[in-house]
Structure formats: C-alpha cells, structure tokens
Design a protein around this motif. Structure first.
Motif, mmCIF file in Angstrom:
data_model
loop_
_atom_site.group_PDB
_atom_site.id
_atom_site.type_symbol
_atom_site.label_atom_id
_atom_site.label_comp_id
_atom_site.label_asym_id
_atom_site.label_seq_id
_atom_site.Cartn_x
_atom_site.Cartn_y
_atom_site.Cartn_z
ATOM 1 N N ALA A 146 1.028 -1.326 -0.188
ATOM 2 C CA ALA A 146 0.066 0.015 0.053
ATOM 3 C C ALA A 146 0.865 1.700 0.226
ATOM 4 O O ALA A 146 -0.088 2.219 -0.667
ATOM 5 N N GLY A 147 1.860 1.296 0.536
ATOM 6 C CA GLY A 147 2.448 2.063 1.099
ATOM 7 C C GLY A 147 3.606 2.525 -0.374
ATOM 8 O O GLY A 147 3.512 4.277 -0.749
ATOM 9 N N VAL A 148 3.794 1.732 -1.229
ATOM 10 C CA VAL A 148 4.579 1.756 -2.602
ATOM 11 C C VAL A 148 3.593 2.753 -3.833
ATOM 12 O O VAL A 148 3.742 3.356 -4.301
ATOM 13 N N ILE A 178 -13.147 12.575 -1.395
ATOM 14 C CA ILE A 178 -14.575 11.558 -0.804
ATOM 15 C C ILE A 178 -15.342 10.563 -1.063
ATOM 16 O O ILE A 178 -15.226 9.477 -0.612
ATOM 17 N N ALA A 179 -14.906 10.062 -2.408
ATOM 18 C CA ALA A 179 -15.319 8.927 -3.865
ATOM 19 C C ALA A 179 -13.800 8.234 -2.595
ATOM 20 O O ALA A 179 -14.629 6.415 -2.002
ATOM 21 N N SER A 180 -13.001 7.897 -2.104
ATOM 22 C CA SER A 180 -12.117 7.452 -1.911
ATOM 23 C C SER A 180 -11.673 6.958 -0.394
ATOM 24 O O SER A 180 -12.401 5.744 -0.667
ATOM 25 N N ALA A 181 -12.178 7.791 0.299
ATOM 26 C CA ALA A 181 -12.616 7.231 1.641
ATOM 27 C C ALA A 181 -14.322 6.508 1.899
ATOM 28 O O ALA A 181 -13.920 5.354 2.755
ATOM 29 N N GLY A 182 -15.064 7.128 0.805
ATOM 30 C CA GLY A 182 -15.949 5.578 1.247
ATOM 31 C C GLY A 182 -15.628 4.202 0.626
ATOM 32 O O GLY A 182 -16.219 3.696 1.235
ATOM 33 N N LEU A 183 -14.781 4.111 -0.847
ATOM 34 C CA LEU A 183 -14.486 3.136 -0.777
ATOM 35 C C LEU A 183 -13.752 1.706 0.096
ATOM 36 O O LEU A 183 -13.627 1.111 0.758
ATOM 37 N N VAL A 184 -12.783 2.799 0.785
ATOM 38 C CA VAL A 184 -12.319 2.180 1.613
ATOM 39 C C VAL A 184 -13.237 1.867 3.613
ATOM 40 O O VAL A 184 -12.747 1.538 3.909
ATOM 41 N N SER A 185 -14.260 2.719 3.274
ATOM 42 C CA SER A 185 -15.051 2.163 4.357
ATOM 43 C C SER A 185 -15.975 1.374 4.003
ATOM 44 O O SER A 185 -16.197 0.439 5.007
ATOM 45 N N THR A 260 -7.184 6.038 -1.578
ATOM 46 C CA THR A 260 -7.294 4.448 -2.904
ATOM 47 C C THR A 260 -6.469 3.296 -3.219
ATOM 48 O O THR A 260 -7.027 2.438 -3.318
ATOM 49 N N SER A 261 -4.773 3.262 -2.751
ATOM 50 C CA SER A 261 -4.472 2.334 -2.145
ATOM 51 C C SER A 261 -4.868 1.857 -1.644
ATOM 52 O O SER A 261 -4.296 0.481 -1.903
ATOM 53 N N ALA A 262 -4.966 2.271 -0.643
ATOM 54 C CA ALA A 262 -5.362 1.804 0.426
ATOM 55 C C ALA A 262 -6.534 0.269 0.897
ATOM 56 O O ALA A 262 -6.603 -0.461 0.208
ATOM 57 N N ALA A 263 -7.611 0.989 -0.335
ATOM 58 C CA ALA A 263 -9.005 0.489 -0.848
ATOM 59 C C ALA A 263 -8.994 -0.934 -1.703
ATOM 60 O O ALA A 263 -9.442 -1.601 -1.726
ATOM 61 N N SER A 264 -8.127 -0.352 -2.118
ATOM 62 C CA SER A 264 -7.191 -1.531 -3.983
ATOM 63 C C SER A 264 -6.670 -2.507 -2.659
ATOM 64 O O SER A 264 -7.322 -3.785 -3.160
ATOM 65 N N VAL A 265 -5.704 -2.165 -2.218
ATOM 66 C CA VAL A 265 -5.547 -3.879 -1.270
ATOM 67 C C VAL A 265 -6.057 -4.345 -0.617
ATOM 68 O O VAL A 265 -6.474 -5.145 -0.079
ATOM 69 N N ILE A 266 -7.170 -3.379 0.413
ATOM 70 C CA ILE A 266 -7.916 -4.148 1.151
ATOM 71 C C ILE A 266 -8.925 -5.143 0.112
ATOM 72 O O ILE A 266 -9.259 -6.443 0.844
ATOM 73 N N LEU A 267 -9.490 -4.382 -0.806
ATOM 74 C CA LEU A 267 -10.321 -5.634 -0.890
ATOM 75 C C LEU A 267 -9.840 -6.433 -1.951
ATOM 76 O O LEU A 267 -10.499 -7.836 -1.939
ATOM 77 N N ALA A 268 -8.576 -6.273 -2.388
ATOM 78 C CA ALA A 268 -8.075 -7.686 -3.181
ATOM 79 C C ALA A 268 -8.094 -8.791 -2.042
ATOM 80 O O ALA A 268 -7.706 -9.761 -2.237
ATOM 81 N N SER A 269 -7.608 -7.882 -0.751
ATOM 82 C CA SER A 269 -7.974 -9.248 0.049
ATOM 83 C C SER A 269 -8.734 -9.252 0.634
ATOM 84 O O SER A 269 -8.227 -11.019 0.902
ATOM 85 N N SER A 270 -9.660 -9.011 0.609
ATOM 86 C CA SER A 270 -10.583 -9.749 1.999
ATOM 87 C C SER A 270 -12.069 -10.751 0.526
ATOM 88 O O SER A 270 -12.262 -12.339 0.427
ATOM 89 N N SER A 271 -11.119 -11.265 -0.746
ATOM 90 C CA SER A 271 -11.464 -11.521 -1.938
ATOM 91 C C SER A 271 -11.008 -12.959 -2.356
ATOM 92 O O SER A 271 -11.037 -13.821 -2.117
ATOM 93 N N ALA A 281 -2.615 -1.530 6.219
ATOM 94 C CA ALA A 281 -2.970 -1.139 4.908
ATOM 95 C C ALA A 281 -2.850 0.473 4.717
ATOM 96 O O ALA A 281 -2.025 1.152 3.967
ATOM 97 N N CYS A 282 -3.832 0.523 5.028
ATOM 98 C CA CYS A 282 -4.523 2.511 5.351
ATOM 99 C C CYS A 282 -2.356 3.006 5.410
ATOM 100 O O CYS A 282 -2.636 4.214 5.642
#
Length: 422
Positions: A146-148, A178-185, A260-271, A281-282
């Motif tokens: 997520a950092g990179v 705002i949109a990316s924060a919603g995605l992280v939530s 946006t980066s954090a949400a991508s990593v979290i959603l991928a790991s959840s799946s 991640a955040c």
C-alpha cells in the motif's frame, strides 16, 4: 435461532462489544486523511463511514470463514476460550485508542484467539500454516504494498495536476478523496466486520449450537454489521488525529492517493480470504503518500511508536487472553472474575481518557510537541553554517559568538518540553 446457553450469550455480547471497539478504533483508516485535508467535516465523515461499514458487512463472508474454520482447530475448543480471546482483544484496542496509536484490531483478535487456544489445548490447537500465510505474511506485505502504491500514485497525481490550476486541482482531488474514503469504509466493513462474524460462528460451533464447518447465520452477519457501524459513528478521534496529522502533513492529492491505494489492497485481500489488517494497509498508504510529494516528510518518531505497537499486538493480546483462560478454568467463579475485570478495565480506561478529551472540535489540533526535534546532523550543520545576515552582506567581517549562537536550535540549549499525550 440456534439454542444458546447463558455462557454462549455472554460470549456473543462480548464479541459484539469487540466489534464496537473495532469500529471506533479503525474509523481513522477511512476518514483521517479526509478530515485532516478538510474534504469533509468530521461528523459528516464518520457518519458516512458508519453507513458504508454496514453495507460492506454484507458483501462477503470469506474472511469470516478464515476465522471460524482455519485459524484454530475447532475440536475441543470451548466457549470460554472464545471469551478469553475477546478479553485480550478488547483491552488492547482500548489501550492503543487511549494513547492514540493506530494498531490492528484484527491482530489483537488473532493474538487473543491464539493465546487462549494454546492455554486451553496446547500449541497443536493452532493451525500454523494458516497463521503464516493468511495473517503474518499479509501483515508485513500490506503496509509495504500500500505504501509503494500510494507513493507512486501521489507522484502521478502531482504530475498530472501540474497542468491545471492549483485551485481546480485541489477541488477535484477533494471530491476524489470523498469517493475514495467511501471505498475504504466499504472495504473496512467487508474485511473487519467479518472477523466478528467468524468469532461468533466459532463460538456457536464450540457451544454446539452450529455444526462444524457451518457458515455465519444471517442474524450474525446483521448484528456484526450493526455493531461495527455504531462504533464507527463515535469517531475514534484520538487515532484520527494521529493518522491525519501525526504521521505526515497531507494535501488533497496525497489523501486521494493514500485512500485509493489502501482500498485496492484491502478489497483484494478480502476476496482472497486474507485476514488483513486494514490499519496496516491504511497507515502504510499514508506514509507512502507523505513521501510521494516533493518536500513531503514522514514523522518517523510517531511511525516508530506505531511500529512498536504493531509488533506488540499479537503477543500482548495472546498473553492477556491466555491468563484469562487459565483463570476461567476454576469454573463459574473464574468466568465471573474475568467478566468483572474486563468491565472494570474498560471503565478505568474511559475515565482516564476524559482527562484530555479529543473530539470533532479539536481533532486537527496537533500539539507542537509532536513535531520532529532536530537530529544530530541538523544541529551540527546549523552550528557551522554562516549566519544568513553575514552571508547576505557579502563582507569578510568576523562572525561573532552571538551570530553563531543564533544559528543553533533552541533544543540544544534548553531542555525539550515533554511530549503531550494524544
């Protein structure tokens, strides 16, 4: 509903209490950068996060299956073990919230479960391969990935934003934030609410209310989603302060890249069913975004304290939970003693937190003591640098002792003030 005994009911209520603490402990993951950059007002941000956490809880049960079926062997595990695991996890969440450190609620729960299971049935009760592949490896990889990604995304956003006006760019990225924060939530609800679903399902199996290998019942999914949403609505302002302003100073472009980066990593790991720490991640994404802006810095003293908390989470929760399990072996008296200890500890932590209140009114007010103090190299450079007034004059006049003293930071001549607690 399945047949539930009194002890099993206590375990379920305690699990939902953990889910509640998980909510306000991890609100910062989604909303800290949005609040610190001014993209959303604090109360609006946490309300939005609460709703989306609830929605996310219904999107998948893969992580719940990892908790209820894979982490420990179900055979021989009693509801008391689950209760002990939750005691360690809740207390660690509250202690780290009190000091404003963004630690992992997920790892607190894992540590508690591992410690209680080992104390009850020995080391063989834990599936080591699952711990390594679905807990430890993601714990290390998540902040790095997520950092990179966040650092690269921040650099790209600044490069693209340079072609438009600063005002237009800032406004656009705030909307994107705002949109990316919603995605992280949404991602947080998908990942973290499931952990409580998994622990309740495991307790139901241990208590004989569900068959081994069963999926979370609908009422478990609903109650876990509501508990984490309610906790999120409280804010968790102490950790929001650390994540939003304590690690680095963020602009809207960086906030958008981090979320946006954090949400991508979290959603991928959840799946994939990985029990990922959304906090790792955040936090990694925030630090990466801080380094992604030219001239941006990361406050490494704060980051170091955070890393230490990460390293202590699993063993600390495990030790508390193992101790609780040993006390509960004495029977009903032991169970009651542990329950009283948990309630008393939670009350004590809450009263201590009232000594210095952090809420939506002062969440962005970072004490000056939190700033990085000059290091040895900085102090040495200042000591040998020609004062600006002398250099500007272009003369060969001798530099006086007073001129040299003026270039040395005050930290070298006067003791530093003690850091204020967050």
């Amino acid at each position: 509903m399945e047949h539930i005994t009194l002890l099993l009911g206590i375990v379920i209520i305690t699990a939902l209490a953990f889910d509640f603490t998980n909510g306000f402990h991890d609100t910062a993951n989604a909303m800290a950068t949005t609040i610190s950059t001014g993209a959303l007002k604090p109360k609006t941000a946490v309300a939005m996060s609460a709703v989306l956490n609830l929605v996310g809880a219904f999107m998948s049960v893969e992580v719940a299956k990892t908790i209820s079926k894979g982490l420990i062997n179900e055979d021989g595990i009693q509801p008391e073990v689950i209760f002990a695991a939750l005691v360690g996890a809740i207390l660690w969440n509250l202690v780290t919230w009190l000091v404003g450190l963004p630690s992992s609620s997920s790892h607190a729960l894992m540590g508690g479960l591992i410690g209680a299971a080992v104390a009850s049935a020995g080391i063989g009760a834990v599936n080591g391969s699952v711990v390594v592949t679905k807990v430890l490896i993601p714990a290390v990889a998540a902040p790095i990935v997520a950092g990179v990604a966040s650092m690269l995304a921040a650099r790209v956003t600044y490069k693209l934003g340079g072609k438009v006006g600063a005002k237009t760019s800032t406004k656009g990225y705030r909307a994107g934030q705002i949109a990316s924060a919603g995605l992280v939530s949404l991602a947080h609800g998908t990942n973290d609410a499931q952990k409580t679903m998994g622990i309740i399902t495991l307790a139901l199996i241990a208590g004989g209310a569900l068959d081994s290998g069963a999926n979370p019942p609908v009422w478990v999914i609903v109650s876990a989603g509501l508990a984490i949403a309610l906790g999120t609505s409280l804010g968790g302002w102490r950790i929001i302060r650390t994540m939003g302003s304590g690690l680095t100073d963020l602009q809207p472009q960086q906030g958008f890249a981090a979320q946006t980066s954090a949400a991508s990593v979290i959603l991928a790991s959840s799946s994939l069913g990985f029990s990922l720490s959304t906090t790792h991640a955040c936090s990694g994404a925030v630090m990466g975004a801080g380094l992604g802006r030219k001239g941006g810095v990361v406050r490494w003293s704060t980051a170091t304290r955070m890393f230490i908390a990460w390293g202590l989470t699993l063993p600390a929760a495990a030790l508390v939970s193992a101790g609780a399990e040993l006390v509960m072996r004495t029977g009903d008296v032991g169970v009651a003693a542990v329950a009283v200890f948990l309630v008393a500890s939670c009350a004590a932590i809450w009263f201590i937190s009232r000594r210095q209140v952090v809420d939506h009114n002062n969440v962005n007010d970072v004490p000056s003591a939190d700033a990085e103090e000059p290091g040895v190299v900085t102090t040495a450079m200042a000591a040998v640098t020609v004062p600006p007034t002398v250099a500007a004059a272009g003369t060969t006049a001798a530099v006086t002792d007073e001129d040299l003293k003026a270039t040395i930071p005050a930290a070298t001549t006067t003791p530093a003030a003690p850091a204020a607690a967050v």
